[in-house]
Write a protein that holds these residues in place. Structure first.
Motif, PDB file in Angstrom:
ATOM      1  N   ILE A 116     126.266 -85.358 -29.833  1.00  0.00           N
ATOM      2  CA  ILE A 116     125.424 -84.221 -30.218  1.00  0.00           C
ATOM      3  C   ILE A 116     126.219 -82.923 -30.060  1.00  0.00           C
ATOM      4  CG2 ILE A 116     123.361 -82.873 -29.613  1.00  0.00           C
ATOM      5  CD1 ILE A 116     122.103 -85.610 -28.703  1.00  0.00           C
ATOM      6  N   ALA A 143     119.012 -87.756 -24.598  1.00  0.00           N
ATOM      7  CA  ALA A 143     120.413 -88.049 -24.282  1.00  0.00           C
ATOM      8  C   ALA A 143     121.035 -86.982 -23.385  1.00  0.00           C
ATOM      9  CB  ALA A 143     121.231 -88.168 -25.565  1.00  0.00           C
ATOM     10  N   MET A 144     120.368 -85.834 -23.285  1.00  0.00           N
ATOM     11  CA  MET A 144     120.899 -84.758 -22.433  1.00  0.00           C
ATOM     12  C   MET A 144     120.044 -84.658 -21.167  1.00  0.00           C
ATOM     13  SD  MET A 144     123.340 -83.155 -24.540  1.00  0.00           S
ATOM     14  CE  MET A 144     123.289 -81.645 -25.481  1.00  0.00           C
ATOM     15  N   LEU A 173     127.492 -81.994 -18.103  1.00  0.00           N
ATOM     16  CA  LEU A 173     127.226 -83.436 -18.151  1.00  0.00           C
ATOM     17  C   LEU A 173     128.244 -84.197 -17.301  1.00  0.00           C
ATOM     18  CD1 LEU A 173     126.478 -83.774 -21.978  1.00  0.00           C
ATOM     19  CD2 LEU A 173     124.809 -84.079 -20.133  1.00  0.00           C
ATOM     20  N   ASP A 215     129.653 -90.987 -26.098  1.00  0.00           N
ATOM     21  CA  ASP A 215     128.262 -91.236 -25.724  1.00  0.00           C
ATOM     22  C   ASP A 215     127.406 -90.295 -26.557  1.00  0.00           C
ATOM     23  OD1 ASP A 215     127.716 -88.663 -24.079  1.00  0.00           O
ATOM     24  OD2 ASP A 215     129.562 -89.463 -23.243  1.00  0.00           O
ATOM     25  N   GLU A 216     126.104 -90.517 -26.482  1.00  0.00           N
ATOM     26  CA  GLU A 216     125.195 -89.793 -27.363  1.00  0.00           C
ATOM     27  C   GLU A 216     125.226 -88.285 -27.122  1.00  0.00           C
ATOM     28  OE1 GLU A 216     121.577 -92.214 -27.440  1.00  0.00           O
ATOM     29  OE2 GLU A 216     120.641 -90.485 -28.436  1.00  0.00           O
ATOM     30  N   ALA A 217     125.179 -87.893 -25.860  1.00  0.00           N
ATOM     31  CA  ALA A 217     125.174 -86.457 -25.541  1.00  0.00           C
ATOM     32  C   ALA A 217     126.448 -85.798 -26.063  1.00  0.00           C
ATOM     33  CB  ALA A 217     125.044 -86.253 -24.034  1.00  0.00           C
ATOM     34  N   HIS A 258     118.392 -78.816 -27.931  1.00  0.00           N
ATOM     35  CA  HIS A 258     119.351 -79.916 -27.772  1.00  0.00           C
ATOM     36  C   HIS A 258     119.507 -80.312 -26.298  1.00  0.00           C
ATOM     37  CE1 HIS A 258     121.553 -79.848 -31.938  1.00  0.00           C
ATOM     38  NE2 HIS A 258     120.248 -79.993 -32.028  1.00  0.00           N
TER      39      HIS A 258
END
Lengths: 305, 305
Positions: free
Chosen positions: A122, B99-100, B172, A117-119, B94
């Motif tokens: 990153i 996305a976070m 997350l 996923d995007e997070a 970030h």
């Protein structure tokens, strides 16, 4: 005793790529290093996905062969090469993100943000970048402290605002306001040139090259970097989509100005031959020992994919 | 001669914050350093936006005062402190991304991706992280090469997969599957603890502390890190939104398990007093010289915002 057949350039490229891949796999194992608390499984998997992708490992190759020119080889050099590849792979993961180039595939595999996923993508990029400095600073990279520190500094300069990351920022701006020739040259020197130049300089540093020899390798790296970009532009301009394995004319479609696009195919081919000559002249003092780097220059300039 | 009135803790915190802010401003000027090609204006502006935000600079404070405990002060220590702050600010940029945590405001200002754009925010974070290693490795950080290299290694370990970035990944995951007590402790030790611990360790390293004294500062940093997180949890649990200046109960609303939430307010306050006592005991061998670090422990544990 039977004489060993020397490896062809392609074979040697594959040998080094295999060694770098093995070391990266080892460095990305689940065992926390001293001072680390834990290595979260999913993040580690994303880092592996982004780093263990079977790339050509051209930058590590240039680093390893630049070091070998000065008599250095083995684990320490390989570790610096793996660190460099971590930085390259981090940049690909972040460049592929939806907010950047928004790519779904890389080397026929889902990009990291598509596979995870995007997070996580990153953070995987962040962690690979950070890990590069860990790998170099670790005493397992058995080079003098002053050498490792200089390599850390040069890598940070090549990757940061004044190098690769800055070049990526310029590239984003270029989509909105196409730069002139000078702007294109600067953008490319930063975005792709800086890390290739670093590969050659770091090899010289790891090999304990004299300042004069180090400067030659830096200039060689710059010539290779220019050739790399020009060959890329040329492929984008001319290759069929079958040869490239990805949509071509992509730069042109995105309105990206390139030198090859600006001056045409013939000019670009002539430039490339000139860069090969220049790279070969820079290696002159090293005689036959530098043959493999000469071949590397030709490989970079003439590659078809 | 008139005697100087010693500064209060709050005044000293402000003095160090000002010095770090000035140095960061200086480090983020438009002048490319040797080996850099150019500093793209917009990316640089985004880095400044994320780094020159008038924060308390608690981590630099701990680093500077830990170094001073061992008699080290001045430019070199300040540069390491500024590098640490670059890493902290990169993590905030970030973390704030869509996305976070998807935050629009930080300290009452638009977050970097709101003030600029998402791609620029990603690159600004990347560049600040990279710059941290540049700053430490630069010879302007006048510490022995072996010391700088050890600081690079410790920073990479504190910030990477086994530290802060890994902690963010666990955070997350925690939103989807709340961890148990052990999991919460690990997550927090990585996400916020590692960099606070590094602050104290790096100060000891810059000050040339003996291994035994360095270990004490590491343990002190761990205690402070735990206290920092517990105080944060407690504020989230109890403070009014006026005092906090942001929506409270945010962790609880997001389903994030915290130790204070798990065991209650009374338990958390008792734990905090215990951590202060522990931190003070760790500083015992340093006598009065460590008073400012003792105050720092109380400041962290009892802060109301």
């Amino acid at each position: 005793m039977q004489e060993m057949t020397p490896l062809s350039f392609d074979e040697l490229l594959a040998v080094h790529a295999g060694a770098v891949e093995d070391l990266l796999r080892n460095l990305l194992d689940e065992r926390p290093r001293e001072g680390e608390i834990a290595r979260p499984e999913r993040l580690l998997a994303a880092m592996r996905h982004g780093a263990l992708n079977g790339g050509k490992r051209l930058r590590p190759f240039l680093l390893i062969e630049s070091a070998r020119l000065f008599g250095a080889q083995g684990e320490a050099v390989l570790r610096v090469a793996a660190a460099l590849e971590c930085v390259h792979c981090y940049s690909l993961i972040h460049d592929d993100l939806p907010a950047m180039d928004d790519d779904d595939l890389r080397r026929g595999q889902p990009t990291v943000h598509r596979a995870f996923d995007e997070a996580t993508a990153i953070l995987a990029g962040d962690s690979l970048l950070t890990y590069a400095f860990d790998i170099i600073a670790d005493e397992a990279t058995a080079l003098p402290a002053s050498t490792r520190l200089e390599i850390v500094l040069r890598l940070a300069r090549a990757a940061g605002i004044g190098g690769m990351a800055g070049g990526q920022a310029l590239d984003l701006e270029a989509e909105k306001a196409p730069p002139g020739e000078e702007g294109i040259v600067r953008l490319q020197a930063m975005k792709t040139g800086a890390l290739i130049r670093f590969a050659c300089e770091a090899g010289a540093l790891a090999g304990g090259a004299s300042p004069v020899h180090r400067e030659r390798l830096v200039a060689f790296g710059e010539a290779i970097g220019l050739a790399f970009q020009l060959a890329d532009d040329l492929l984008d301009l001319t290759a069929s989509s079958e040869t490239m394995g990805k949509a071509t004319g992509k730069d042109a479609a995105a309105g990206k100005a390139t030198l090859a696009g600006l001056h045409g195919e013939d000019w670009a081919r002539k430039q490339l031959e000139g860069l090969i000559t220049q790279a070969e002249e820079l290696l002159e003092p090293f005689g036959e020992k530098a043959d493999i780097l000469r071949e590397a220059a030709r490989f970079v300039a003439r590659r078809q994919h």
